[in-house]
Design a protein around this motif. Sequence first.
Motif, PDB file in Angstrom:
ATOM      1  N   ASP A   1      20.531  93.663 100.224  1.00  0.00           N
ATOM      2  CA  ASP A   1      19.253  94.316  99.784  1.00  0.00           C
ATOM      3  C   ASP A   1      18.217  94.074 100.481  1.00  0.00           C
ATOM      4  OD1 ASP A   1      20.629  94.794  97.336  1.00  0.00           O
ATOM      5  OD2 ASP A   1      20.238  92.785  96.464  1.00  0.00           O
ATOM      6  N   GLY A   2      17.188  94.828 100.395  1.00  0.00           N
ATOM      7  CA  GLY A   2      16.102  94.867 101.323  1.00  0.00           C
ATOM      8  C   GLY A   2      16.123  95.435 102.820  1.00  0.00           C
ATOM      9  N   GLU A   3      17.234  95.859 103.220  1.00  0.00           N
ATOM     10  CA  GLU A   3      17.450  96.409 104.363  1.00  0.00           C
ATOM     11  C   GLU A   3      17.687  97.774 104.548  1.00  0.00           C
ATOM     12  OE1 GLU A   3      19.425  94.243 107.455  1.00  0.00           O
ATOM     13  OE2 GLU A   3      19.687  92.412 106.321  1.00  0.00           O
ATOM     14  N   ASP A   4      16.864  98.598 105.572  1.00  0.00           N
ATOM     15  CA  ASP A   4      17.031 100.042 105.469  1.00  0.00           C
ATOM     16  C   ASP A   4      18.333 100.286 106.215  1.00  0.00           C
ATOM     17  OD1 ASP A   4      14.643 100.339 104.473  1.00  0.00           O
ATOM     18  OD2 ASP A   4      13.382 100.385 106.277  1.00  0.00           O
ATOM     19  N   ASP A   5      18.575 101.673 106.051  1.00  0.00           N
ATOM     20  CA  ASP A   5      19.711 102.480 106.871  1.00  0.00           C
ATOM     21  C   ASP A   5      19.799 102.202 108.206  1.00  0.00           C
ATOM     22  OD1 ASP A   5      20.990 102.975 104.314  1.00  0.00           O
ATOM     23  OD2 ASP A   5      20.420 105.131 104.382  1.00  0.00           O
ATOM     24  N   GLU A   6      18.373 102.490 108.736  1.00  0.00           N
ATOM     25  CA  GLU A   6      18.217 102.448 110.219  1.00  0.00           C
ATOM     26  C   GLU A   6      18.418 101.007 110.852  1.00  0.00           C
ATOM     27  OE1 GLU A   6      15.221 103.610 108.603  1.00  0.00           O
ATOM     28  OE2 GLU A   6      16.113 105.564 108.267  1.00  0.00           O
ATOM     29  N   GLU A   7      18.276 100.073 109.940  1.00  0.00           N
ATOM     30  CA  GLU A   7      18.446  98.759 110.487  1.00  0.00           C
ATOM     31  C   GLU A   7      19.853  98.237 110.764  1.00  0.00           C
ATOM     32  OE1 GLU A   7      15.838  96.006 108.432  1.00  0.00           O
ATOM     33  OE2 GLU A   7      13.925  97.350 108.862  1.00  0.00           O
ATOM     34  N   GLN A   8      20.729  98.752 109.824  1.00  0.00           N
ATOM     35  CA  GLN A   8      22.148  98.605 109.587  1.00  0.00           C
ATOM     36  C   GLN A   8      23.039  99.387 110.663  1.00  0.00           C
ATOM     37  OE1 GLN A   8      23.381  96.323 107.468  1.00  0.00           O
ATOM     38  NE2 GLN A   8      21.228  95.937 106.779  1.00  0.00           N
ATOM     39  N   ARG A   9      23.932  98.522 111.277  1.00  0.00           N
ATOM     40  CA  ARG A   9      24.906  99.260 112.398  1.00  0.00           C
ATOM     41  C   ARG A   9      26.164  99.407 111.435  1.00  0.00           C
ATOM     42  NH1 ARG A   9      20.648  99.970 115.247  1.00  0.00           N
ATOM     43  NH2 ARG A   9      19.907  98.303 116.411  1.00  0.00           N
ATOM     44  N   ARG A  10      26.826 100.269 112.012  1.00  0.00           N
ATOM     45  CA  ARG A  10      28.243 100.719 111.284  1.00  0.00           C
ATOM     46  C   ARG A  10      29.476 100.769 112.199  1.00  0.00           C
ATOM     47  NH1 ARG A  10      28.951 101.555 106.247  1.00  0.00           N
ATOM     48  NH2 ARG A  10      27.096 102.224 105.126  1.00  0.00           N
ATOM     49  N   VAL A  11      30.580 100.520 111.959  1.00  0.00           N
ATOM     50  CA  VAL A  11      31.611 100.720 112.709  1.00  0.00           C
ATOM     51  C   VAL A  11      32.174 102.146 112.283  1.00  0.00           C
ATOM     52  CG1 VAL A  11      34.248  99.977 113.086  1.00  0.00           C
ATOM     53  CG2 VAL A  11      32.211  98.375 112.496  1.00  0.00           C
ATOM     54  N   GLU A  12      32.189 102.866 113.351  1.00  0.00           N
ATOM     55  CA  GLU A  12      32.425 104.284 113.235  1.00  0.00           C
ATOM     56  C   GLU A  12      33.600 104.788 114.123  1.00  0.00           C
ATOM     57  OE1 GLU A  12      28.763 106.466 114.181  1.00  0.00           O
ATOM     58  OE2 GLU A  12      27.552 105.689 112.481  1.00  0.00           O
ATOM     59  N   ARG A  13      34.610 105.428 113.190  1.00  0.00           N
ATOM     60  CA  ARG A  13      35.960 105.629 114.135  1.00  0.00           C
ATOM     61  C   ARG A  13      36.364 104.604 114.839  1.00  0.00           C
ATOM     62  NH1 ARG A  13      32.969 109.630 116.229  1.00  0.00           N
ATOM     63  NH2 ARG A  13      31.875 110.786 114.552  1.00  0.00           N
ATOM     64  N   ASP A  14      36.611 103.386 114.097  1.00  0.00           N
ATOM     65  CA  ASP A  14      37.216 102.332 114.964  1.00  0.00           C
ATOM     66  C   ASP A  14      36.312 101.962 116.055  1.00  0.00           C
ATOM     67  OD1 ASP A  14      39.046 101.795 112.778  1.00  0.00           O
ATOM     68  OD2 ASP A  14      40.402 103.393 113.689  1.00  0.00           O
ATOM     69  N   SER A  15      35.016 102.274 116.300  1.00  0.00           N
ATOM     70  CA  SER A  15      34.467 101.679 117.571  1.00  0.00           C
ATOM     71  C   SER A  15      32.918 101.534 117.236  1.00  0.00           C
ATOM     72  CB  SER A  15      34.363 102.806 118.615  1.00  0.00           C
ATOM     73  OG  SER A  15      33.797 104.095 118.048  1.00  0.00           O
ATOM     74  N   ILE A  16      32.206 100.663 118.166  1.00  0.00           N
ATOM     75  CA  ILE A  16      30.950 100.346 117.775  1.00  0.00           C
ATOM     76  C   ILE A  16      29.892 100.711 119.172  1.00  0.00           C
ATOM     77  CG2 ILE A  16      31.505  98.531 116.089  1.00  0.00           C
ATOM     78  CD1 ILE A  16      31.097  96.426 118.529  1.00  0.00           C
ATOM     79  N   ASP A  17      28.860 100.941 118.870  1.00  0.00           N
ATOM     80  CA  ASP A  17      27.776 101.298 119.894  1.00  0.00           C
ATOM     81  C   ASP A  17      26.768 100.092 120.146  1.00  0.00           C
ATOM     82  OD1 ASP A  17      26.394 102.556 121.702  1.00  0.00           O
ATOM     83  OD2 ASP A  17      25.321 103.956 120.264  1.00  0.00           O
ATOM     84  N   LEU A  18      26.958  99.461 121.343  1.00  0.00           N
ATOM     85  CA  LEU A  18      26.117  98.281 121.561  1.00  0.00           C
ATOM     86  C   LEU A  18      24.889  98.682 122.511  1.00  0.00           C
ATOM     87  CD1 LEU A  18      28.596  95.592 122.521  1.00  0.00           C
ATOM     88  CD2 LEU A  18      27.657  96.029 120.634  1.00  0.00           C
ATOM     89  N   GLU A  19      24.789 100.095 122.614  1.00  0.00           N
ATOM     90  CA  GLU A  19      23.432 100.229 123.299  1.00  0.00           C
ATOM     91  C   GLU A  19      21.935  99.899 122.563  1.00  0.00           C
ATOM     92  OE1 GLU A  19      21.129 104.159 125.006  1.00  0.00           O
ATOM     93  OE2 GLU A  19      23.536 104.292 125.362  1.00  0.00           O
ATOM     94  N   PRO A  20      22.123 100.299 121.229  1.00  0.00           N
ATOM     95  CA  PRO A  20      20.883 100.005 120.375  1.00  0.00           C
ATOM     96  C   PRO A  20      20.776  98.504 120.271  1.00  0.00           C
ATOM     97  CG  PRO A  20      22.160 101.392 119.140  1.00  0.00           C
ATOM     98  CD  PRO A  20      22.869 101.102 120.457  1.00  0.00           C
TER      99      PRO A  20
END
Length: 176
Positions: free
Chosen positions: A96-115
């Motif tokens: 609760d209280g967090e925007d979609d932009e602030e959340q990171r997701r595992v996408e297609r079994d990988s994560i993006d560490l750049e941001p």
Amino acid sequence: MMFDVKDLGRSPGAMRTLTEHVPAPSDLGVALIGVRRGSPVDLGLKFESVHEGILVSGTAHVTVTGECGRCLDPIEYGLDAEVQELFFFEGMGFSDGEDDEEQRRVERDSIDLEPVLRDAVVPLLPFQPVCREDCEGLCSECGVRLADEPGHHHEVVDPRWAALADLAKPDRHDDE
């Protein structure tokens, strides 16, 4: 900076460490100081599978380059940034209280560490970088480095009093 996390799956408690040297992405800095694009970034990270997703924690060591905001001399130093971010699995709800932009997701079994790396490094950079705390900078009149000429100064005459300054000159001859 995509990293595969398929081996961790959705098994809470599974863990993997990563020690890797990767090139720095662009936009990892501010106007006067930052990390050069392509320079080495030393990552020492731990990937842990938790119920909600993958928790990434550790450090990133970068070399910061730029110029002094007072005298424009070059600056270079090493910086260690702490990294800690939770990447949510697809289908997991956000807190609760967090925007979609602030959340990171595992996408297609990988994560993006750049941001995440950008969020860890950029706030640690000085807003006004200086080569030394006692840097005097440049002369505002002529641009000379004040550290090279410690007694440097300019005679500043208020233009409103300039006409009276001529009266005080010793070589003036009055016939009266």
